[in-house]
Structures are given as structure tokens and as C-alpha cells.
Design a protein around this motif. Sequence first.
Motif, short mmCIF file in Angstrom:
data_model
loop_
_atom_site.label_atom_id
_atom_site.label_comp_id
_atom_site.label_asym_id
_atom_site.label_seq_id
_atom_site.Cartn_x
_atom_site.Cartn_y
_atom_site.Cartn_z
N THR A 15 77.69 12.99 80.98
CA THR A 15 76.68 12.40 80.12
C THR A 15 77.35 11.57 79.05
O THR A 15 78.34 11.97 78.46
N GLU A 16 76.79 10.39 78.78
CA GLU A 16 77.40 9.49 77.82
C GLU A 16 77.02 9.82 76.38
O GLU A 16 77.81 9.64 75.47
N SER A 17 75.82 10.28 76.12
CA SER A 17 75.36 10.59 74.78
C SER A 17 76.09 11.83 74.26
O SER A 17 76.11 12.87 74.91
N MET A 20 73.72 14.86 73.74
CA MET A 20 73.34 15.48 75.01
C MET A 20 74.51 16.26 75.59
O MET A 20 74.33 17.34 76.15
N ARG A 21 75.70 15.73 75.46
CA ARG A 21 76.90 16.41 75.96
C ARG A 21 77.08 17.75 75.27
O ARG A 21 77.32 18.77 75.91
N TYR A 22 76.93 17.77 73.94
CA TYR A 22 77.08 19.02 73.19
C TYR A 22 75.97 20.01 73.52
O TYR A 22 76.20 21.22 73.60
N LEU A 23 74.76 19.51 73.73
CA LEU A 23 73.66 20.39 74.12
C LEU A 23 73.94 21.02 75.48
O LEU A 23 73.76 22.23 75.66
N LEU A 24 74.40 20.22 76.43
CA LEU A 24 74.73 20.75 77.76
C LEU A 24 75.89 21.74 77.70
O LEU A 24 75.89 22.74 78.41
N LEU A 52 73.56 27.52 86.62
CA LEU A 52 73.10 26.67 85.52
C LEU A 52 74.29 26.20 84.69
O LEU A 52 74.38 25.03 84.32
N ALA A 53 75.22 27.10 84.42
CA ALA A 53 76.42 26.73 83.67
C ALA A 53 77.22 25.67 84.42
O ALA A 53 77.68 24.69 83.82
N ALA A 54 77.37 25.85 85.72
CA ALA A 54 78.12 24.86 86.51
C ALA A 54 77.43 23.50 86.47
O ALA A 54 78.09 22.47 86.35
N ALA A 55 76.10 23.49 86.55
CA ALA A 55 75.35 22.23 86.49
C ALA A 55 75.52 21.56 85.12
O ALA A 55 75.72 20.34 85.04
N CYS A 56 75.44 22.35 84.06
CA CYS A 56 75.61 21.79 82.71
C CYS A 56 77.02 21.25 82.52
O CYS A 56 77.21 20.17 81.95
N PHE A 57 78.01 22.02 82.97
CA PHE A 57 79.39 21.57 82.83
C PHE A 57 79.68 20.35 83.69
O PHE A 57 80.49 19.50 83.31
N ALA A 58 79.04 20.25 84.84
CA ALA A 58 79.25 19.08 85.71
C ALA A 58 78.82 17.80 85.01
O ALA A 58 79.41 16.74 85.23
N ARG A 59 77.80 17.89 84.17
CA ARG A 59 77.30 16.72 83.45
C ARG A 59 77.98 16.49 82.10
O ARG A 59 77.86 15.43 81.52
N SER A 60 78.69 17.52 81.59
CA SER A 60 79.24 17.38 80.24
C SER A 60 80.75 17.51 80.15
O SER A 60 81.36 16.90 79.28
N SER A 61 81.37 18.30 81.03
CA SER A 61 82.80 18.52 80.92
C SER A 61 83.42 18.86 82.28
O SER A 61 83.32 20.02 82.73
N PRO A 62 84.03 17.91 82.93
CA PRO A 62 84.69 18.20 84.20
C PRO A 62 85.74 19.32 84.09
O PRO A 62 85.92 20.10 85.01
#
Length: 140
Positions: A15-17, A20-24, A52-62
Amino acid sequence: MPRTRNLRCSSLATTESASMRYLLLAIGWLSVALGVIGIFLPVLPTTPFLLLAAACFARSSPRFHAWLVNHPRLGPWIRDYLGGEGIPLKAKVYAIGLMWLSIGFSCYLVPLPWARGFMLTSAVLVTVYIARQKTLRKRT
């Protein structure tokens, strides 16, 4: 020491924002915590929180996504699902059963017919989704 697959996250979109990254990230870490608690507490399901954690991390932190998927204790809970091999039957039954228990209790507490209808419709759709997922067969 068992070898684990190294699943690369280079193809995952982040995520670029910044907000949003910190929220995820926050939701991801809360989900990891709840998933770990669920290992020891029979009322709390582990696999959905780790997914859910894996999905959030996939969008925020590889980096955190790779850490979670390759973790020696937590990784096996989600690796098979992410690899397309399926969800264990026990996890399916557990998730569907707890969902219907909580939805039933919520319908008992909420007197509004439209809210009950919404909850029951959601429960039916989620049940169908979980039931249609591939079931992981035990390895022999």
C-alpha cells in the motif's frame, strides 16, 4: 532443523498511503496476537487470524509477510492455504461452528429483523465460501 519454503514477497503489492500501511500493520500484528492466543484458548480460532495477518502484511510489509509465512510455529497454520493446498477439515468445522454460535447468540440479542436477516445472510455466504475451499488432506 526442518527446512521451510522461502516464499518470496516481491510480487506482493504494498500500500502506498502511509496511514493505510500503518493501519494494516496494526491489524496484522493484532491478528498475529489473537492467532497465538487461539493456539492455547479453544474458543478463539487460530487460522483465520493468521490468514488475516498474512493478508495485511502482504499489503503493508513484505518483510513481515515473509517472517509470518516462514515462521517455524506459525507458518504451517497458513502455508498450506496460501500454497493452494487447502484448509484442514478441523479448521473448517471449527470456524463454521463458532461463527454460527456467535451469529445465533447475536440474533437472540438483537431484536431488529433486518439486522437478523443481514447476520444470517452473511453467515450463510461465509459458510458456503469456507465449505467450497479445498480441504487439506492429512499427509501420510
